[in-house]
Design a protein around this motif. Structure first.
Motif, mmCIF file in Angstrom:
data_model
loop_
_atom_site.group_PDB
_atom_site.id
_atom_site.type_symbol
_atom_site.label_atom_id
_atom_site.label_comp_id
_atom_site.label_asym_id
_atom_site.label_seq_id
_atom_site.Cartn_x
_atom_site.Cartn_y
_atom_site.Cartn_z
ATOM 1 N N ARG A 53 51.534 7.859 -26.281
ATOM 2 C CA ARG A 53 52.278 6.577 -26.702
ATOM 3 C C ARG A 53 52.036 5.711 -27.893
ATOM 4 N NH1 ARG A 53 55.739 4.113 -23.566
ATOM 5 N NH2 ARG A 53 55.651 5.610 -21.682
ATOM 6 N N GLU A 54 50.494 5.936 -28.149
ATOM 7 C CA GLU A 54 50.288 5.332 -29.148
ATOM 8 C C GLU A 54 50.709 5.965 -30.443
ATOM 9 O OE1 GLU A 54 48.070 2.801 -29.837
ATOM 10 O OE2 GLU A 54 47.748 2.216 -27.839
ATOM 11 N N ALA A 55 50.729 7.243 -30.477
ATOM 12 C CA ALA A 55 51.435 7.987 -31.501
ATOM 13 C C ALA A 55 52.872 8.045 -31.625
ATOM 14 C CB ALA A 55 51.323 9.591 -31.175
ATOM 15 N N SER A 56 53.710 7.440 -30.622
ATOM 16 C CA SER A 56 54.929 7.189 -30.777
ATOM 17 C C SER A 56 55.201 5.787 -31.242
ATOM 18 C CB SER A 56 55.523 6.995 -29.229
ATOM 19 O OG SER A 56 55.102 5.928 -28.592
ATOM 20 N N HIS A 57 54.019 4.767 -31.221
ATOM 21 C CA HIS A 57 54.113 3.710 -32.105
ATOM 22 C C HIS A 57 53.934 3.671 -33.384
ATOM 23 C CE1 HIS A 57 54.944 1.905 -28.219
ATOM 24 N NE2 HIS A 57 53.562 1.664 -27.818
ATOM 25 N N LEU A 58 53.099 4.335 -33.806
ATOM 26 C CA LEU A 58 52.667 4.781 -35.164
ATOM 27 C C LEU A 58 53.359 5.703 -35.845
ATOM 28 C CD1 LEU A 58 48.724 5.051 -35.042
ATOM 29 C CD2 LEU A 58 49.943 3.273 -36.088
ATOM 30 N N TYR A 59 53.699 6.840 -35.473
ATOM 31 C CA TYR A 59 54.386 7.937 -36.223
ATOM 32 C C TYR A 59 55.703 8.307 -35.680
ATOM 33 C CZ TYR A 59 49.187 8.382 -37.289
ATOM 34 O OH TYR A 59 48.094 8.032 -37.739
ATOM 35 N N GLY A 60 56.356 7.466 -34.747
ATOM 36 C CA GLY A 60 57.476 7.635 -34.386
ATOM 37 C C GLY A 60 57.913 9.118 -33.320
ATOM 38 N N SER A 62 38.811 9.711 -27.446
ATOM 39 C CA SER A 62 38.730 9.975 -28.820
ATOM 40 C C SER A 62 39.906 9.961 -29.436
ATOM 41 C CB SER A 62 37.782 11.238 -29.117
ATOM 42 O OG SER A 62 36.676 11.450 -28.384
ATOM 43 N N THR A 63 41.122 10.648 -29.150
ATOM 44 C CA THR A 63 42.234 10.478 -29.854
ATOM 45 C C THR A 63 42.806 9.280 -29.870
ATOM 46 O OG1 THR A 63 42.559 12.988 -28.883
ATOM 47 C CG2 THR A 63 44.449 11.581 -29.638
ATOM 48 N N ILE A 64 42.839 8.530 -28.478
ATOM 49 C CA ILE A 64 43.229 7.066 -28.597
ATOM 50 C C ILE A 64 42.493 6.218 -29.475
ATOM 51 C CG2 ILE A 64 43.443 4.951 -27.003
ATOM 52 C CD1 ILE A 64 43.695 6.951 -24.823
ATOM 53 N N CYS A 65 41.034 6.439 -29.569
ATOM 54 C CA CYS A 65 40.336 5.544 -30.531
ATOM 55 C C CYS A 65 40.888 5.828 -31.928
ATOM 56 C CB CYS A 65 38.738 6.273 -30.333
ATOM 57 S SG CYS A 65 37.553 5.290 -31.493
ATOM 58 N N ALA A 66 41.086 7.086 -32.245
ATOM 59 C CA ALA A 66 41.308 7.461 -33.523
ATOM 60 C C ALA A 66 42.882 6.851 -33.905
ATOM 61 C CB ALA A 66 41.269 9.208 -33.759
ATOM 62 N N LEU A 67 43.708 6.941 -32.879
ATOM 63 C CA LEU A 67 45.030 6.619 -33.300
ATOM 64 C C LEU A 67 45.005 5.065 -33.457
ATOM 65 C CD1 LEU A 67 46.862 8.610 -30.753
ATOM 66 C CD2 LEU A 67 47.324 8.508 -33.107
ATOM 67 N N ARG A 68 44.210 4.384 -32.549
ATOM 68 C CA ARG A 68 44.201 3.052 -32.691
ATOM 69 C C ARG A 68 43.638 2.533 -34.162
ATOM 70 N NH1 ARG A 68 43.135 1.039 -26.305
ATOM 71 N NH2 ARG A 68 45.042 1.526 -25.660
ATOM 72 N N PHE A 69 42.565 3.200 -34.472
ATOM 73 C CA PHE A 69 41.782 2.962 -35.603
ATOM 74 C C PHE A 69 42.759 3.008 -36.770
ATOM 75 C CE2 PHE A 69 39.095 3.434 -39.302
ATOM 76 C CZ PHE A 69 37.815 2.431 -39.019
ATOM 77 N N ALA A 70 43.515 4.092 -36.808
ATOM 78 C CA ALA A 70 44.373 4.396 -37.681
ATOM 79 C C ALA A 70 45.582 3.361 -37.953
ATOM 80 C CB ALA A 70 45.148 5.840 -37.528
ATOM 81 N N GLY A 71 45.929 2.916 -36.555
ATOM 82 C CA GLY A 71 47.010 1.877 -36.758
ATOM 83 C C GLY A 71 46.582 0.752 -37.489
ATOM 84 N N VAL A 72 45.072 0.341 -37.407
ATOM 85 C CA VAL A 72 44.651 -0.969 -38.182
ATOM 86 C C VAL A 72 44.110 -0.590 -39.612
ATOM 87 C CG1 VAL A 72 42.519 -2.473 -37.939
ATOM 88 C CG2 VAL A 72 43.569 -1.795 -35.861
ATOM 89 N N SER A 73 43.845 0.711 -39.863
ATOM 90 C CA SER A 73 43.114 1.068 -41.064
ATOM 91 C C SER A 73 44.005 2.349 -41.542
ATOM 92 C CB SER A 73 41.688 1.122 -41.005
ATOM 93 O OG SER A 73 41.105 0.124 -40.751
ATOM 94 N N PRO A 74 45.257 2.342 -41.944
ATOM 95 C CA PRO A 74 46.004 3.650 -42.008
ATOM 96 C C PRO A 74 45.360 4.074 -43.490
ATOM 97 C CG PRO A 74 47.307 1.471 -42.621
ATOM 98 C CD PRO A 74 45.832 1.026 -41.943
ATOM 99 N N GLY A 75 45.528 5.467 -43.500
ATOM 100 C CA GLY A 75 45.035 6.122 -44.715
ATOM 101 C C GLY A 75 45.283 7.477 -44.582
#
Length: 331
Positions: free
Chosen positions: A38-45, A279-292
């Motif tokens: 669900r996090e990935a759907s918000h971030l990457y469609g 860990s995946t949720i953590c990484a996805l949420r961090f990427a949402g705040v600090s994309p790169g």
């Protein structure tokens, strides 16, 4: 589990005495993977239907396990009691309560009242269970060999309590959320130190417990999600938890590389599922705040690894169930 003997009803029919309570970790892993998608759907469609499908599977698995373990309690109470009193296996009862804390994130879209009721039961039960286990530890002399990663579950598992609060329209930054964050993070430090000391200076973990090493990443991965949920901020401490998650994953992936050859598949392998998903949720949420490039790459890589690992665990367990070898896989 070889400590426990096989019980039967007076009729002689075999019962579910072999069903391990730790199998509820599969629900945790499936719900975590659903949240990650669900996090990935918000971030990457990504297709949100994948998250919904995994969530539905998690609900079905939970209901099946509740019925199965409930039957075990009714027909083999002595086996259940022995499991609860075991210094290592007893801590895994926390996986039932953590499942109750996580499932509302999936169920709230279907039935908000059911989700809230389930979360209340889970929150009360997890708090009571944490108190009971800490009291047990302080009342009796413990053996260093019993200090395994499973010890993290009963108390550090309180970190899961605030995660569903935003979805339930409950303020996470209130006393209960702060209480869970404080207790979970505080006990993470001595428990991690104790377990790490045992790994350094005592005999290696038995092969059957090797998958549980992945639990060591959970305090940092879940701690990140809980800290940002409760505080509503993404400060240097949150970044530190993210960095610790990546470091521990790098270490533990190295420890897991020979798992398939040293340890034949058992349902205990599900111990890797929730830490990977968290860990995946953590990484996805961090990427949402600090994309790169780096943060997005790590998030997508972990999503792939967690998805493949949990799908493999699910299919292998389902095969064992259909072929009638679940008793063997639970030993």
């Amino acid at each position: 589990m070889d400590t426990f003997t096989n019980y039967t009803l007076k009729s002689g029919r075999p019962q579910l005495d072999y069903l391990p309570v730790g199998l509820f970790g599969s629900v945790m892993g499936l719900v975590g993977l659903s949240i990650a998608w669900r996090e990935a759907s918000h971030l990457y469609g990504m297709p949100v239907a994948i998250a919904d499908g995994i969530g539905a599977v998690a609900v079905v698995v939970f209901v099946a396990l509740v019925l199965g373990y409930g039957w075990k309690c009714l027909t083999d109470w002595q086996a259940t009691k022995a499991e609860f009193q075991h210094p290592i296996i007893g801590t895994l009862f926390g996986s039932v309560l953590i499942s109750l804390l996580l499932l509302p994130i999936v169920l709230v879209r279907v039935s908000p009242k059911l989700a809230l009721g389930m979360w209340i039961v889970g929150a009360a039960g997890m708090t009571l269970f944490a108190w009971l286990i800490v009291s047990r530890w302080m009342s009796d002399r413990q053996q260093m060999l019993h200090a395994t990663p499973a010890w993290i579950i009963p108390v550090v598992g309180l970190l899961d309590l605030p995660l569903a609060m935003p979805a339930l329209n409950l303020p996470a930054a209130t006393g209960l959320g702060v209480f869970a964050l404080a207790i979970g993070l505080f006990f993470a430090v001595p428990l991690f130190t104790l377990i790490f000391t045992r790994l350094l200076f005592e005999a290696p973990l038995p092969d059957g417990l090797r998958p549980s090493l992945m639990i060591l990443v959970a305090p940092f991965a879940v701690g990140y999600s809980t800290y940002t949920t409760v505080t509503g901020s993404h400060d240097i401490f949150a970044v530190a938890l993210y960095m610790l998650t990546l470091f521990m994953l790098a270490v533990l992936f190295g420890q897991m590389r020979h798992l398939a050859t040293c340890c034949p598949f058992r349902v205990s392998w599900w111990a890797v599922s929730f830490p990977l998903a968290a860990s995946t949720i953590c990484a996805l949420r961090f990427a949402g705040v600090s994309p790169g490039l780096f943060t997005d790459g790590v998030a997508l890589l972990l999503l792939c690894v967690a998805s493949v690992a949990i799908l493999g665990l699910f299919l292998r367990t389902l095969k064992g169930l259909l072929s009638g070898e679940l008793r063997t896989l639970s030993s």
